[in-house]
Design an enzyme around this catalytic site. Structure first.
Site, PDB file in Angstrom:
ATOM      1  N   ARG A  47       0.848  -1.179   0.000  1.00  0.00           N
ATOM      2  CA  ARG A  47       0.000   0.000   0.000  1.00  0.00           C
ATOM      3  C   ARG A  47       0.882   1.226   0.000  1.00  0.00           C
ATOM      4  O   ARG A  47       2.082   1.155   0.098  1.00  0.00           O
ATOM      5  CB  ARG A  47      -0.969   0.002   1.186  1.00  0.00           C
ATOM      6  CG  ARG A  47      -0.514  -0.548   2.537  1.00  0.00           C
ATOM      7  CD  ARG A  47       0.405   0.240   3.403  1.00  0.00           C
ATOM      8  NE  ARG A  47       0.215   1.661   3.350  1.00  0.00           N
ATOM      9  CZ  ARG A  47       1.222   2.487   3.532  1.00  0.00           C
ATOM     10  NH1 ARG A  47       2.443   2.042   3.701  1.00  0.00           N
ATOM     11  NH2 ARG A  47       1.023   3.784   3.508  1.00  0.00           N
ATOM     12  N   GLY A  48       0.225   2.355  -0.269  1.00  0.00           N
ATOM     13  CA  GLY A  48       0.991   3.592  -0.446  1.00  0.00           C
ATOM     14  C   GLY A  48       1.004   3.935  -1.927  1.00  0.00           C
ATOM     15  O   GLY A  48       1.371   3.084  -2.744  1.00  0.00           O
ATOM     16  N   ALA A  49       0.634   5.142  -2.278  1.00  0.00           N
ATOM     17  CA  ALA A  49       0.437   5.493  -3.686  1.00  0.00           C
ATOM     18  C   ALA A  49       1.613   5.093  -4.588  1.00  0.00           C
ATOM     19  O   ALA A  49       1.436   4.341  -5.546  1.00  0.00           O
ATOM     20  CB  ALA A  49       0.134   6.987  -3.797  1.00  0.00           C
ATOM     21  N   ARG A  90      -7.594  -0.399  -6.720  1.00  0.00           N
ATOM     22  CA  ARG A  90      -7.847   0.699  -5.786  1.00  0.00           C
ATOM     23  C   ARG A  90      -7.997   1.978  -6.609  1.00  0.00           C
ATOM     24  O   ARG A  90      -7.180   2.238  -7.490  1.00  0.00           O
ATOM     25  CB  ARG A  90      -6.713   0.865  -4.750  1.00  0.00           C
ATOM     26  CG  ARG A  90      -6.632  -0.270  -3.737  1.00  0.00           C
ATOM     27  CD  ARG A  90      -5.641   0.041  -2.621  1.00  0.00           C
ATOM     28  NE  ARG A  90      -6.210   0.932  -1.612  1.00  0.00           N
ATOM     29  CZ  ARG A  90      -5.510   1.458  -0.608  1.00  0.00           C
ATOM     30  NH1 ARG A  90      -4.216   1.242  -0.527  1.00  0.00           N
ATOM     31  NH2 ARG A  90      -6.109   2.220   0.290  1.00  0.00           N
ATOM     32  N   GLN A 197      -1.743   2.747   9.980  1.00  0.00           N
ATOM     33  CA  GLN A 197      -0.469   2.821   9.263  1.00  0.00           C
ATOM     34  C   GLN A 197       0.583   3.622  10.066  1.00  0.00           C
ATOM     35  O   GLN A 197       1.773   3.371   9.968  1.00  0.00           O
ATOM     36  CB  GLN A 197      -0.648   3.484   7.893  1.00  0.00           C
ATOM     37  CG  GLN A 197      -1.408   2.663   6.864  1.00  0.00           C
ATOM     38  CD  GLN A 197      -2.891   2.952   6.853  1.00  0.00           C
ATOM     39  OE1 GLN A 197      -3.478   3.239   7.892  1.00  0.00           O
ATOM     40  NE2 GLN A 197      -3.530   2.863   5.690  1.00  0.00           N
ATOM     41  N   ASP A 238      -2.353  10.975  -2.423  1.00  0.00           N
ATOM     42  CA  ASP A 238      -2.750   9.903  -3.332  1.00  0.00           C
ATOM     43  C   ASP A 238      -3.215  10.451  -4.670  1.00  0.00           C
ATOM     44  O   ASP A 238      -3.208   9.731  -5.679  1.00  0.00           O
ATOM     45  CB  ASP A 238      -3.837   9.053  -2.679  1.00  0.00           C
ATOM     46  CG  ASP A 238      -3.279   8.280  -1.483  1.00  0.00           C
ATOM     47  OD1 ASP A 238      -3.214   8.866  -0.379  1.00  0.00           O
ATOM     48  OD2 ASP A 238      -2.862   7.126  -1.680  1.00  0.00           O
ATOM     49  N   ASN A 248      -5.809  12.385   0.361  1.00  0.00           N
ATOM     50  CA  ASN A 248      -4.853  11.648   1.182  1.00  0.00           C
ATOM     51  C   ASN A 248      -5.633  10.855   2.212  1.00  0.00           C
ATOM     52  O   ASN A 248      -6.866  10.943   2.280  1.00  0.00           O
ATOM     53  CB  ASN A 248      -3.854  12.608   1.838  1.00  0.00           C
ATOM     54  CG  ASN A 248      -2.647  11.869   2.398  1.00  0.00           C
ATOM     55  OD1 ASN A 248      -1.989  11.094   1.702  1.00  0.00           O
ATOM     56  ND2 ASN A 248      -2.379  12.079   3.679  1.00  0.00           N
ATOM     57  N   LYS A 249      -4.910  10.065   3.018  1.00  0.00           N
ATOM     58  CA  LYS A 249      -5.559   9.203   3.991  1.00  0.00           C
ATOM     59  C   LYS A 249      -6.605   9.951   4.816  1.00  0.00           C
ATOM     60  O   LYS A 249      -6.367  11.094   5.226  1.00  0.00           O
ATOM     61  CB  LYS A 249      -4.483   8.614   4.900  1.00  0.00           C
ATOM     62  CG  LYS A 249      -4.975   7.665   5.962  1.00  0.00           C
ATOM     63  CD  LYS A 249      -5.811   6.529   5.400  1.00  0.00           C
ATOM     64  CE  LYS A 249      -5.169   5.862   4.247  1.00  0.00           C
ATOM     65  NZ  LYS A 249      -6.041   4.962   3.459  1.00  0.00           N
TER      66      LYS A 249
HETATM   67  C1  LIG Z   1       3.668   8.063  -0.132  1.00  0.00           C
HETATM   68  S1  LIG Z   1       2.078   8.602   0.097  1.00  0.00           S
HETATM   69  C2  LIG Z   1       1.233   7.174   0.609  1.00  0.00           C
HETATM   70  C3  LIG Z   1      -0.225   7.468   0.896  1.00  0.00           C
HETATM   71  O1  LIG Z   1      -0.949   6.248   0.732  1.00  0.00           O
HETATM   72  C4  LIG Z   1      -1.588   5.966   1.958  1.00  0.00           C
HETATM   73  O2  LIG Z   1      -2.819   5.321   1.787  1.00  0.00           O
HETATM   74  P1  LIG Z   1      -2.891   3.700   1.941  1.00  0.00           P
HETATM   75  O3  LIG Z   1      -2.096   3.334   3.152  1.00  0.00           O
HETATM   76  O4  LIG Z   1      -4.373   3.433   2.070  1.00  0.00           O
HETATM   77  O5  LIG Z   1      -2.323   3.149   0.654  1.00  0.00           O
HETATM   78  C5  LIG Z   1      -1.795   7.318   2.590  1.00  0.00           C
HETATM   79  O6  LIG Z   1      -2.837   8.025   1.952  1.00  0.00           O
HETATM   80  C6  LIG Z   1      -0.448   7.929   2.309  1.00  0.00           C
HETATM   81  O7  LIG Z   1      -0.396   9.299   2.479  1.00  0.00           O
END
Ligand SMILES: CSC[C@H]1O[C@H](OP(=O)(O)O)[C@H](O)[C@@H]1O
Length: 359
Positions: A47-49, A90, A197, A238, A248-249
């Site tokens: 996960r993570g963009a 996603r 996270q 994101d 974002n999250k």
């Molecule tokens: C490097 S930015 C990653 C970004 O992705 C995360 O979401 P997720 O954990 O659901 O993939 C979160 O929005 C972070 O800021």
């Protein structure tokens, strides 16, 4: 570089660090099929963009590899289907579509390539995307340094470190760069409900980097801004729209409002691969909704009453008016973002092209 990687191409397979079981278990999964990669993105094994963008690119390489026996025409058709499968895993992080479309574009500009050549073209582009991400993240960190006081206390949301990228991290890359350049750094780490996270991943990364921190509940950030010294809020993204509205999250918008109320700078660390200039503003950014049990249970233990309903948007959109600056690898953007972002995106594209020509 970091002692762990979120993903790695090894022996014609994609090896993923399973982020669902960190920090107490370090478990790697070896994927050989594109369908497995799509599921790993959907269930947040990775996960993570930027990380899901790179994983999807390698998913396309697996798709090409697993179907080399097809005719060239059938392989090209299968890769179009694989692209759709990956993009659907996603919806919010634009990096996913950005990376897959780069792979498709490479295939299209090689109309006479045979199936083996198509696989090599796809794999080379996937490696290029991964290598660019690490260079991008390091540059974002360096571009942020002039904005930071020597002694700097951050509030950080979610996870944006090496685990959310191919390596080094974006917002956490800024924190890490400040630390590595001698700044006196302290971080309040938003735990980041419901997938935690921050408490699980960012805390683990900061421990390994030797950066001091304390975990806080998401709702504590306003109180801490009012009662303690906070120099900056730094978050990842994101999807960033042309006017600077940023997805974002979930919880980022609340954090931005609190920072604005306290006159604290709110910075977004944004690889240009996360900037979507096709969107005039954040209204059209798709917001992923995840299952209720992510809220009503923790590690499989139910915390809410049976049959209690939950609404679980995984992201929110922070209006550009609450964002002090957007820090990219091509430079720092300030409002009005619809004027400053396009030139930085173009600059980054020129830099990528230069690198490609050197290959
Ligand atoms: C490097 S930015 C990653 C970004 O992705 C995360 O979401 P997720 O954990 O659901 O993939 C979160 O929005 C972070 O800021």
């Amino acid at each position: 570089m970091t002692t762990y990687r979120s993903l790695e191409w090894r022996d014609n397979s994609l090896v993923l660090l399973d982020q669902r079981v960190l920090p107490h278990n370090v478990r790697y999964l070896t994927l050989t099929r594109v369908e497995e990669v799509a599921e790993a993105i959907r269930n947040m094994t990775v996960r993570g963009a930027p990380a899901i963008g790179s994983a999807a690119a390698y998913g396309m390489a697996l798709a090409a590899l697993q179907n080399r026996v097809l005719s060239t025409q059938k392989l090209r058709h299968f890769l179009e289907q694989a692209a759709d499968l990956l993009k659907a895993s996603r919806p919010t992080a634009v990096n996913l579509a950005w990376a897959v479309d780069r792979i498709l574009d490479r295939i299209k500009i090689n109309p006479t390539a045979d199936t083996e050549e198509i696989f090599q073209i796809v794999l080379r582009e996937a490696h290029r995307i991964a290598e660019e991400d690490v260079r991008t993240n390091r540059q974002i960190g360096l571009n942020a340094l002039p904005l930071l006081p020597h002694k700097v206390t951050f509030i950080h949301h979610c996870n944006t470190g090496a685990l959310a990228t191919v390596d080094y991290g974006t917002a956490l890359g800024i924190i890490r760069t400040a630390h590595e350049h001698g700044h006196e750094v302290f971080v309040y780490v938003d735990e980041t409900r419901p997938r935690l996270q921050g408490a699980r991943l960012t805390a683990w990364e900061l421990q390994q980097l030797g950066i001091p921190f304390q975990i806080i509940v998401d709702g504590a950030s306003g109180f801490i801004m009012r009662t303690r010294k906070v120099d900056a809020v730094v978050v990842g993204c994101d999807r960033v729209a042309r006017n600077g509205d940023t997805a974002n999250k979930i919880g980022t918008y609340n954090l931005a409002i609190a920072a604005h109320a306290h006159g604290i700078p709110f910075y977004v660390a944004a690889p240009t691969s996360t900037i979507d200039l096709s969107l005039p503003n954040g209204e059209a950014i798709p917001i992923e909704e995840r299952t209720e049990d992510e809220i009503t249970t923790i590690e499989g233990f139910r915390i809410a009453p049976e049959n209690a309903s939950a609404y679980n948007p995984a992201f929110d959109v922070t209006p550009a008016s609450y964002i002090t600056a957007i820090i990219t690898e091509a430079g720092v953007a300030y409002p009005p973002y619809d004027e400053s972002l396009p030139s930085l995106v173009e600059l980054a594209q020129q830099w990528r092209t230069t690198i490609t020509e050197q290959d």
